[in-house]
Scaffold this motif. Structure first.
Motif, PDB file in Angstrom:
ATOM      1  N   TYR A   1       0.838  -1.204   0.000  1.00 53.77           N
ATOM      2  CA  TYR A   1       0.000   0.000   0.000  1.00 53.77           C
ATOM      3  C   TYR A   1       0.872   1.254   0.000  1.00 53.77           C
ATOM      4  CZ  TYR A   1      -4.431  -2.384   1.206  1.00 53.77           C
ATOM      5  OH  TYR A   1      -5.564  -3.161   1.194  1.00 53.77           O
ATOM      6  N   PRO A   2       0.284   2.436  -0.310  1.00 50.31           N
ATOM      7  CA  PRO A   2       1.077   3.675  -0.248  1.00 50.31           C
ATOM      8  C   PRO A   2       1.748   3.894   1.104  1.00 50.31           C
ATOM      9  CG  PRO A   2      -0.961   4.078  -1.442  1.00 50.31           C
ATOM     10  CD  PRO A   2      -1.058   2.669  -0.903  1.00 50.31           C
ATOM     11  N   SER A   3       1.060   3.578   2.205  1.00 47.02           N
ATOM     12  CA  SER A   3       1.653   3.806   3.520  1.00 47.02           C
ATOM     13  C   SER A   3       2.760   2.818   3.844  1.00 47.02           C
ATOM     14  CB  SER A   3       0.575   3.725   4.607  1.00 47.02           C
ATOM     15  OG  SER A   3       0.063   2.405   4.702  1.00 47.02           O
ATOM     16  N   ASP A   4       2.918   1.796   3.005  1.00 47.50           N
ATOM     17  CA  ASP A   4       3.989   0.814   3.227  1.00 47.50           C
ATOM     18  C   ASP A   4       5.337   1.289   2.687  1.00 47.50           C
ATOM     19  OD1 ASP A   4       2.312  -1.036   4.451  1.00 47.50           O
ATOM     20  OD2 ASP A   4       1.803  -2.028   2.567  1.00 47.50           O
TER      21      ASP A   4
ATOM     22  N   THR B   1       0.723  -1.541  -5.882  1.00 48.56           N
ATOM     23  CA  THR B   1       1.418  -0.475  -6.609  1.00 48.56           C
ATOM     24  C   THR B   1       1.752   0.715  -5.723  1.00 48.56           C
ATOM     25  OG1 THR B   1      -0.660   0.607  -7.268  1.00 48.56           O
ATOM     26  CG2 THR B   1       0.189  -1.115  -8.727  1.00 48.56           C
ATOM     27  N   GLY B   2       1.621   0.560  -4.409  1.00 51.12           N
ATOM     28  CA  GLY B   2       1.705   1.698  -3.510  1.00 51.12           C
ATOM     29  C   GLY B   2       2.975   2.518  -3.582  1.00 51.12           C
ATOM     30  N   SER B   3       4.118   1.899  -3.895  1.00 48.38           N
ATOM     31  CA  SER B   3       5.383   2.639  -3.959  1.00 48.38           C
ATOM     32  C   SER B   3       5.902   2.782  -5.384  1.00 48.38           C
ATOM     33  CB  SER B   3       6.455   1.943  -3.103  1.00 48.38           C
ATOM     34  OG  SER B   3       6.118   2.003  -1.740  1.00 48.38           O
ATOM     35  N   ALA B   4       5.136   2.335  -6.361  1.00 49.87           N
ATOM     36  CA  ALA B   4       5.630   2.333  -7.750  1.00 49.87           C
ATOM     37  C   ALA B   4       5.925   3.744  -8.247  1.00 49.87           C
ATOM     38  CB  ALA B   4       4.625   1.638  -8.658  1.00 49.87           C
ATOM     39  N   ALA B   5       4.988   4.657  -8.063  1.00 48.02           N
ATOM     40  CA  ALA B   5       5.203   6.026  -8.540  1.00 48.02           C
ATOM     41  C   ALA B   5       6.398   6.661  -7.838  1.00 48.02           C
ATOM     42  CB  ALA B   5       3.943   6.859  -8.330  1.00 48.02           C
ATOM     43  N   TYR B   6       6.540   6.408  -6.540  1.00 47.02           N
ATOM     44  CA  TYR B   6       7.669   6.971  -5.784  1.00 47.02           C
ATOM     45  C   TYR B   6       9.001   6.471  -6.338  1.00 47.02           C
ATOM     46  CZ  TYR B   6      10.948   7.791  -1.977  1.00 47.02           C
ATOM     47  OH  TYR B   6      12.045   8.173  -1.252  1.00 47.02           O
ATOM     48  N   PHE B   7       9.130   5.169  -6.563  1.00 52.41           N
ATOM     49  CA  PHE B   7      10.381   4.625  -7.086  1.00 52.41           C
ATOM     50  C   PHE B   7      10.674   5.175  -8.480  1.00 52.41           C
ATOM     51  CE2 PHE B   7      10.511   1.851  -3.540  1.00 52.41           C
ATOM     52  CZ  PHE B   7      11.770   1.273  -3.506  1.00 52.41           C
TER      53      PHE B   7
ATOM     54  N   VAL C   1      -7.573  -0.073   5.027  1.00 49.20           N
ATOM     55  CA  VAL C   1      -7.390   0.414   3.660  1.00 49.20           C
ATOM     56  C   VAL C   1      -7.340   1.935   3.639  1.00 49.20           C
ATOM     57  CG1 VAL C   1      -8.517   0.609   1.405  1.00 49.20           C
ATOM     58  CG2 VAL C   1      -8.379  -1.610   2.540  1.00 49.20           C
ATOM     59  N   ILE C   2      -8.253   2.564   4.374  1.00 50.74           N
ATOM     60  CA  ILE C   2      -8.280   4.025   4.407  1.00 50.74           C
ATOM     61  C   ILE C   2      -7.011   4.571   5.036  1.00 50.74           C
ATOM     62  CG2 ILE C   2      -9.469   6.018   5.403  1.00 50.74           C
ATOM     63  CD1 ILE C   2     -12.076   4.362   5.172  1.00 50.74           C
ATOM     64  N   LYS C   3      -6.595   3.979   6.170  1.00 48.50           N
ATOM     65  CA  LYS C   3      -5.380   4.432   6.844  1.00 48.50           C
ATOM     66  C   LYS C   3      -4.129   4.179   6.012  1.00 48.50           C
ATOM     67  CE  LYS C   3      -7.200   3.772  11.528  1.00 48.50           C
ATOM     68  NZ  LYS C   3      -7.057   2.997  12.793  1.00 48.50           N
ATOM     69  N   SER C   4      -4.200   3.213   5.111  1.00 53.52           N
ATOM     70  CA  SER C   4      -3.034   2.856   4.293  1.00 53.52           C
ATOM     71  C   SER C   4      -2.848   3.764   3.087  1.00 53.52           C
ATOM     72  CB  SER C   4      -3.163   1.406   3.817  1.00 53.52           C
ATOM     73  OG  SER C   4      -3.116   0.526   4.912  1.00 53.52           O
ATOM     74  N   GLY C   5      -3.711   4.757   2.954  1.00 57.68           N
ATOM     75  CA  GLY C   5      -3.547   5.720   1.878  1.00 57.68           C
ATOM     76  C   GLY C   5      -4.114   5.292   0.545  1.00 57.68           C
ATOM     77  N   ALA C   6      -4.962   4.272   0.546  1.00 57.92           N
ATOM     78  CA  ALA C   6      -5.495   3.756  -0.713  1.00 57.92           C
ATOM     79  C   ALA C   6      -6.295   4.806  -1.472  1.00 57.92           C
ATOM     80  CB  ALA C   6      -6.360   2.526  -0.451  1.00 57.92           C
ATOM     81  N   LEU C   7      -6.989   5.686  -0.741  1.00 55.41           N
ATOM     82  CA  LEU C   7      -7.828   6.685  -1.406  1.00 55.41           C
ATOM     83  C   LEU C   7      -7.003   7.830  -1.983  1.00 55.41           C
ATOM     84  CD1 LEU C   7     -10.789   6.836   1.148  1.00 55.41           C
ATOM     85  CD2 LEU C   7     -10.499   5.362  -0.854  1.00 55.41           C
ATOM     86  N   ARG C   8      -5.733   7.916  -1.602  1.00 58.91           N
ATOM     87  CA  ARG C   8      -4.862   8.987  -2.094  1.00 58.91           C
ATOM     88  C   ARG C   8      -3.717   8.435  -2.956  1.00 58.91           C
ATOM     89  NH1 ARG C   8      -5.041   9.370   3.276  1.00 58.91           N
ATOM     90  NH2 ARG C   8      -2.805   8.980   3.454  1.00 58.91           N
ATOM     91  N   ALA C   9      -3.861   7.210  -3.398  1.00 59.44           N
ATOM     92  CA  ALA C   9      -2.772   6.562  -4.138  1.00 59.44           C
ATOM     93  C   ALA C   9      -2.480   7.272  -5.453  1.00 59.44           C
ATOM     94  CB  ALA C   9      -3.132   5.112  -4.405  1.00 59.44           C
ATOM     95  N   LYS C  10      -1.211   7.318  -5.793  1.00 56.18           N
ATOM     96  CA  LYS C  10      -0.763   7.961  -7.028  1.00 56.18           C
ATOM     97  C   LYS C  10      -0.419   6.891  -8.058  1.00 56.18           C
ATOM     98  CE  LYS C  10       2.430  11.560  -8.591  1.00 56.18           C
ATOM     99  NZ  LYS C  10       3.533  12.455  -8.169  1.00 56.18           N
ATOM    100  N   PRO C  11      -1.004   6.937  -9.244  1.00 58.18           N
ATOM    101  CA  PRO C  11      -0.697   5.912 -10.243  1.00 58.18           C
ATOM    102  C   PRO C  11       0.722   6.066 -10.789  1.00 58.18           C
ATOM    103  CG  PRO C  11      -2.064   7.622 -11.206  1.00 58.18           C
ATOM    104  CD  PRO C  11      -1.984   7.919  -9.731  1.00 58.18           C
ATOM    105  N   ALA C  12       1.251   4.967 -11.298  1.00 60.22           N
ATOM    106  CA  ALA C  12       2.594   4.973 -11.894  1.00 60.22           C
ATOM    107  C   ALA C  12       2.449   5.327 -13.369  1.00 60.22           C
ATOM    108  CB  ALA C  12       3.264   3.621 -11.707  1.00 60.22           C
ATOM    109  N   THR C  13       2.350   6.613 -13.647  1.00 57.81           N
ATOM    110  CA  THR C  13       2.045   7.063 -15.008  1.00 57.81           C
ATOM    111  C   THR C  13       3.162   6.768 -16.005  1.00 57.81           C
ATOM    112  OG1 THR C  13       2.828   9.278 -14.429  1.00 57.81           O
ATOM    113  CG2 THR C  13       0.475   8.851 -14.207  1.00 57.81           C
ATOM    114  N   ASP C  14       4.371   6.515 -15.515  1.00 55.35           N
ATOM    115  CA  ASP C  14       5.495   6.207 -16.408  1.00 55.35           C
ATOM    116  C   ASP C  14       5.734   4.706 -16.555  1.00 55.35           C
ATOM    117  OD1 ASP C  14       6.028   8.873 -16.934  1.00 55.35           O
ATOM    118  OD2 ASP C  14       7.382   9.084 -15.224  1.00 55.35           O
TER     119      ASP C  14
END
Length: 258
Positions: free
Chosen positions: A41-44, A75-81, A128-141
């Motif tokens: 998840y994004p929070s992970d 995909t929670g950390s995909a955009a960040y990486f 799920v809500i606490k894990s940032g699922a509603l604010r997740a950023k897609p890996a557009t690249d």
């Protein structure tokens, strides 16, 4: 508190399975470097980074991140990486629009809320809500992989298409390690499940539940002795035995519990 040291195992040489708070990821290392499969998840994100450093590796050196499917808990950390380190984010061609955020194949709020009276569902929804699922950023690249691209990565992974969970869902075979990362094609546990061991996720998580179960027959001829699911502990058992248990469990489940 979650700790990388107690949450990381090496079920096959060079294959490190990290069991996150609710979703898992994998690091594959060989003499050519390392890659990541899925990213929680994004929070992970801090946990993903910690687990990589725990193995004596630098996140910026990851040769690629492979995505089994485009759900936010993978995909929670995909955009960040991608944005921070320039890490190639790779997925099946059929899943690319999903990973990039142009399509959505996700359980809906309506599907969850009608079941939220159940304590297990309610607790999962809060996580799920606490894990940032509603604010997740897609890996557009993100980019679509090819068989040749995969063979040049650590572990020489091979993609096995298993549509049904999502249209472009895959398992990732690591032939040299005799291991297979099945993502959510099937799991060994989930907060909504009362049972442990090989099982399909609840129907509401599947784009096409019947297709998802039928697609597992594509794994019947694959030789693997370690099964790495997206949820639940690693399974140190022949893939054939895991599939037999999975199908027995699916046959015994009611339509609502499937």
């Amino acid at each position: 508190m979650w700790q990388a040291s107690s949450s990381t195992s090496e079920p096959s040489p060079g294959v490190f399975f990290i069991e996150g708070p609710a979703s898992n990821w994998i690091v594959v290392r060989d003499e050519t470097g390392f890659m990541i499969i899925d990213s929680g998840y994004p929070s992970d994100r801090p946990l993903v980074l910690e687990s990589i450093r725990h193995l004596g590796l630098r996140p910026s050196d990851a040769r690629a991140m492979l995505i089994t499917h485009g759900h936010v808990d993978h995909t929670g950390s995909a955009a960040y990486f991608s944005e921070t380190y320039g890490t190639p984010i790779l997925c099946a061609p059929e899943e690319l629009a999903h990973v990039r955020g142009r399509e959505k194949h996700q359980v809906t709020f309506a599907q969850v809320i009608v079941r939220a009276w159940r304590p297990r569902v309610f607790r999962w929804m809060l996580h799920v809500i606490k894990s940032g699922a509603l604010r997740a950023k897609p890996a557009t690249d993100a980019q679509a992989w090819s068989a040749d691209t995969l063979k040049n990565l650590p572990g020489k992974p091979e993609a096995v298409p298993l549509p049904g969970h999502t249209p472009g869902n895959v398992a990732i075979l690591l032939p040299e390690a005799c291991a297979i990362a099945v993502g959510d094609s099937f799991v060994s546990g989930h907060p909504l499940s009362r049972t442990a061991g090989p099982q399909m996720l609840h129907q509401m998580f599947q784009t096409d539940p019947a297709q998802a179960l039928a697609a597992t027959h594509r794994l019947d001829e694959i030789d693997a002795s370690v099964v790495l699911p997206g949820h639940g502990p690693a399974l140190r058992m022949p893939l054939a035995d895991a599939l037999e248990t999975l199908r027995s469990q699916a046959a015994a489940s009611s339509p609502e519990g499937a």
